[in-house]
Scaffold this motif. Structure first.
Motif, short mmCIF file in Angstrom:
data_model
loop_
_atom_site.label_atom_id
_atom_site.label_comp_id
_atom_site.label_asym_id
_atom_site.label_seq_id
_atom_site.Cartn_x
_atom_site.Cartn_y
_atom_site.Cartn_z
N ASP A 12 0.84 -1.21 0.00
CA ASP A 12 0.00 0.00 0.00
C ASP A 12 0.87 1.25 0.00
OD1 ASP A 12 -2.33 -1.47 0.02
OD2 ASP A 12 -2.61 -1.32 2.20
N GLN A 13 2.09 1.13 0.52
CA GLN A 13 3.01 2.26 0.64
C GLN A 13 3.96 2.39 -0.55
OE1 GLN A 13 2.89 4.44 3.14
NE2 GLN A 13 1.30 3.34 4.25
N VAL A 14 4.25 1.27 -1.22
CA VAL A 14 5.23 1.22 -2.30
C VAL A 14 4.57 0.56 -3.51
CG1 VAL A 14 7.52 0.36 -2.94
CG2 VAL A 14 7.06 0.98 -0.58
N ASP A 15 4.94 0.98 -4.71
CA ASP A 15 4.22 0.53 -5.91
C ASP A 15 4.57 -0.87 -6.41
OD1 ASP A 15 6.72 1.28 -6.74
OD2 ASP A 15 6.03 2.34 -8.52
N SER A 16 5.67 -1.46 -5.98
CA SER A 16 6.02 -2.80 -6.45
C SER A 16 6.89 -3.52 -5.42
CB SER A 16 6.77 -2.74 -7.79
OG SER A 16 8.09 -2.24 -7.60
N ARG A 17 6.92 -4.84 -5.55
CA ARG A 17 7.76 -5.64 -4.65
C ARG A 17 9.24 -5.31 -4.85
NH1 ARG A 17 5.16 -10.53 -2.50
NH2 ARG A 17 2.99 -10.42 -3.11
N TYR A 18 9.63 -5.08 -6.09
CA TYR A 18 11.01 -4.72 -6.39
C TYR A 18 11.39 -3.42 -5.66
CZ TYR A 18 15.18 -3.23 -8.86
OH TYR A 18 16.44 -2.81 -9.14
N LEU A 20 10.02 -2.17 -3.06
CA LEU A 20 10.03 -2.45 -1.63
C LEU A 20 11.34 -3.08 -1.20
CD1 LEU A 20 8.60 -2.63 1.11
CD2 LEU A 20 7.63 -4.80 0.34
N VAL A 21 11.80 -4.06 -1.94
CA VAL A 21 13.06 -4.74 -1.61
C VAL A 21 14.23 -3.78 -1.68
CG1 VAL A 21 14.69 -6.50 -2.40
CG2 VAL A 21 12.26 -7.02 -2.27
N MET A 22 14.28 -2.97 -2.73
CA MET A 22 15.39 -2.03 -2.89
C MET A 22 15.38 -0.98 -1.78
SD MET A 22 17.04 -3.30 -5.31
CE MET A 22 18.26 -2.03 -5.48
N LEU A 23 14.20 -0.46 -1.45
CA LEU A 23 14.08 0.54 -0.39
C LEU A 23 14.50 -0.03 0.96
CD1 LEU A 23 13.13 3.36 0.50
CD2 LEU A 23 10.82 2.42 0.67
N ALA A 24 14.01 -1.23 1.28
CA ALA A 24 14.34 -1.85 2.56
C ALA A 24 15.83 -2.17 2.65
CB ALA A 24 13.50 -3.11 2.77
N ALA A 25 16.40 -2.66 1.56
CA ALA A 25 17.83 -2.99 1.57
C ALA A 25 18.69 -1.75 1.78
CB ALA A 25 18.22 -3.69 0.28
N GLU A 54 9.46 0.86 9.17
CA GLU A 54 9.46 2.29 8.82
C GLU A 54 8.64 2.54 7.56
OE1 GLU A 54 13.82 3.38 10.74
OE2 GLU A 54 13.61 3.37 8.58
N VAL A 55 8.70 1.62 6.60
CA VAL A 55 7.89 1.74 5.39
C VAL A 55 6.42 1.65 5.75
CG1 VAL A 55 7.26 0.63 3.20
CG2 VAL A 55 9.67 0.84 3.83
N GLU A 56 6.06 0.66 6.57
CA GLU A 56 4.66 0.49 6.95
C GLU A 56 4.12 1.71 7.68
OE1 GLU A 56 1.79 -2.67 9.21
OE2 GLU A 56 3.67 -2.11 10.16
N ALA A 57 4.94 2.31 8.52
CA ALA A 57 4.52 3.49 9.27
C ALA A 57 4.37 4.72 8.39
CB ALA A 57 5.51 3.76 10.40
N ASP A 59 6.92 6.43 7.32
CA ASP A 59 8.05 7.31 7.59
C ASP A 59 9.17 7.18 6.56
OD1 ASP A 59 6.80 8.29 9.83
OD2 ASP A 59 7.80 6.93 11.20
N LEU A 60 9.15 6.11 5.80
CA LEU A 60 10.19 5.86 4.81
C LEU A 60 9.52 5.69 3.46
CD1 LEU A 60 13.21 5.33 4.33
CD2 LEU A 60 12.78 2.94 4.77
N LYS A 61 9.88 6.56 2.52
CA LYS A 61 9.28 6.55 1.18
C LYS A 61 10.36 6.68 0.13
CE LYS A 61 5.15 8.62 2.94
NZ LYS A 61 3.84 8.90 2.55
N ILE A 62 10.01 6.30 -1.08
CA ILE A 62 10.91 6.44 -2.21
C ILE A 62 10.81 7.88 -2.71
CG2 ILE A 62 11.38 5.75 -4.59
CD1 ILE A 62 10.31 2.98 -3.84
#
Length: 66
Positions: A12-18, A20-25, A54-57, A59-62
């Motif tokens: 819901d916070q990020v547009d794709s799984r890719y 999400l993985v890159m942001l979290a890493a 942080e993404v779920e909250a 607070d962390l966005k692309i």
């Protein structure tokens, strides 16, 4: 397997799984290097889990700029 936070809530916070993985890493590497946490409390003990929290909250966005 990720149990918390759920992948559906994270997407819901990020547009794709890719993305999400890159942001979290990237954020996990920043936390490894001593970056200040964005949340006061975390459920996870590992930095990848903390980055996902942080993404779920929200607070962390692309960022759109490069």
């Amino acid at each position: 397997m990720i149990l918390y936070p759920s992948v559906d809530k994270l997407l819901d916070q990020v547009d794709s799984r890719y993305s999400l993985v890159m942001l979290a890493a990237k954020r996990a590497h920043e936390l490894d290097e001593g970056a200040m946490p964005l949340l006061s409390e975390y459920t996870s003990n590992k930095n990848v889990g903390r980055a996902l929290e942080e993404v779920e909250a929200g607070d962390l966005k692309i960022s759109d700029h490069k």
